[in-house]
Write an enzyme that holds these catalytic residues in place. Structure first.
Site, PDB file in Angstrom:
ATOM      1  N   ASP A  12     -79.646  -9.948 -72.950  1.00 55.22           N
ATOM      2  CA  ASP A  12     -79.728  -7.834 -73.900  1.00 55.22           C
ATOM      3  C   ASP A  12     -78.445  -8.107 -72.035  1.00 55.22           C
ATOM      4  OD1 ASP A  12     -80.078  -5.008 -73.796  1.00 55.22           O
ATOM      5  OD2 ASP A  12     -81.226  -5.687 -71.335  1.00 55.22           O
ATOM      6  N   ASP A  14     -77.850  -4.018 -70.208  1.00 54.95           N
ATOM      7  CA  ASP A  14     -78.504  -3.083 -69.566  1.00 54.95           C
ATOM      8  C   ASP A  14     -79.946  -4.032 -68.267  1.00 54.95           C
ATOM      9  OD1 ASP A  14     -76.109  -1.483 -69.061  1.00 54.95           O
ATOM     10  OD2 ASP A  14     -76.835  -0.711 -71.715  1.00 54.95           O
TER      11      ASP A  14
END
Length: 219
Positions: A12, A14
């Site tokens: 991922d 953020d």
């Protein structure tokens, strides 16, 4: 040396690689304030990080008139673009990615960001050439739907059973579960540790250093 468990490592963005959680929360709250809407609490705004932007606005403010959602997205983008140049990678991320790249893993990103947003971030962090493939929420189904991982493995000719998804939210870990991939949690991002634990990740790292050590030992 024989590969232990995985060939493809998907991150991922953020809250996992980029230290952006508090900025995203503030931008969601600022968007609501601009429109005179109820301002979501920190924990509520943090919970929707990782979803596509339209889905995130609907999830964080389910009770408002739907006509406001496109305007929330617009105001959020305005605030985020005015601040995204301030964002930095978490300490140790660049070194961890360099190390994994040298060990010939396939590396990928699966993110709730838009394609334009991810490319801006990758360019600013000088990581454009680091990843073998990337998927964004405006290109396919949003997390926790398994599509991002299914598409990444297809593109790279990899097996989902030898793929690990690393993320800071339950959306990331549920996507991994839904796709039949492994999930590894990081506790320094948007979702609290107990929420991550409920998704039964293979491992839960309290820091980038812990994540790097676990990948060296187990991946």
């Amino acid at each position: 040396m024989a590969r232990k468990q995985f060939d493809l490592i998907v991150f991922d963005w953020d809250g996992t690689l980029m230290d952006s959680t508090s900025t995203i929360v503030k931008c969601i709250q600022a968007a609501a304030k601009d429109l005179g809407l109820p301002i979501p609490a920190d924990h509520a705004a943090a919970h929707v990080i990782g979803l596509g932007l339209a889905e995130a606005m609907q999830a964080v403010m389910p009770d408002i008139d739907p006509k406001y959602y496109p305007r929330m997205v617009e105001r959020y983008r305005y605030h985020y673009l005015s601040r995204d140049h301030e964002l930095t990678l978490f300490d140790g991320v660049r070194e961890m990615l360099d190390e994994l790249s040298q060990q010939a893993y396939f590396l990928a990103v699966a993110t709730g960001k838009s394609r334009v947003g991810l490319n801006r971030a990758l360019n600013a962090a000088k990581l454009l050439s680091m990843f073998d493939a990337t998927r964004c929420a405006d290109e396919t189904f949003s997390k926790p739907h398994p599509a991002m991982l299914q598409e990444l493995t297809r593109e790279l000719g990899q097996d989902l059973k030898r793929t690990v998804m690393i993320g800071d939210t339950s959306h990331d870990l549920l996507m991994a579960n839904n796709a039949g991939a492994a999930g590894v949690a990081v506790q320094y991002g948007a979702h609290p540790a107990e929420q991550l634990a409920a998704c039964q990740p293979l491992y839960s790292a309290a820091s980038v250093a812990e994540l790097r050590a676990w990948l060296n030992e187990h991946a």
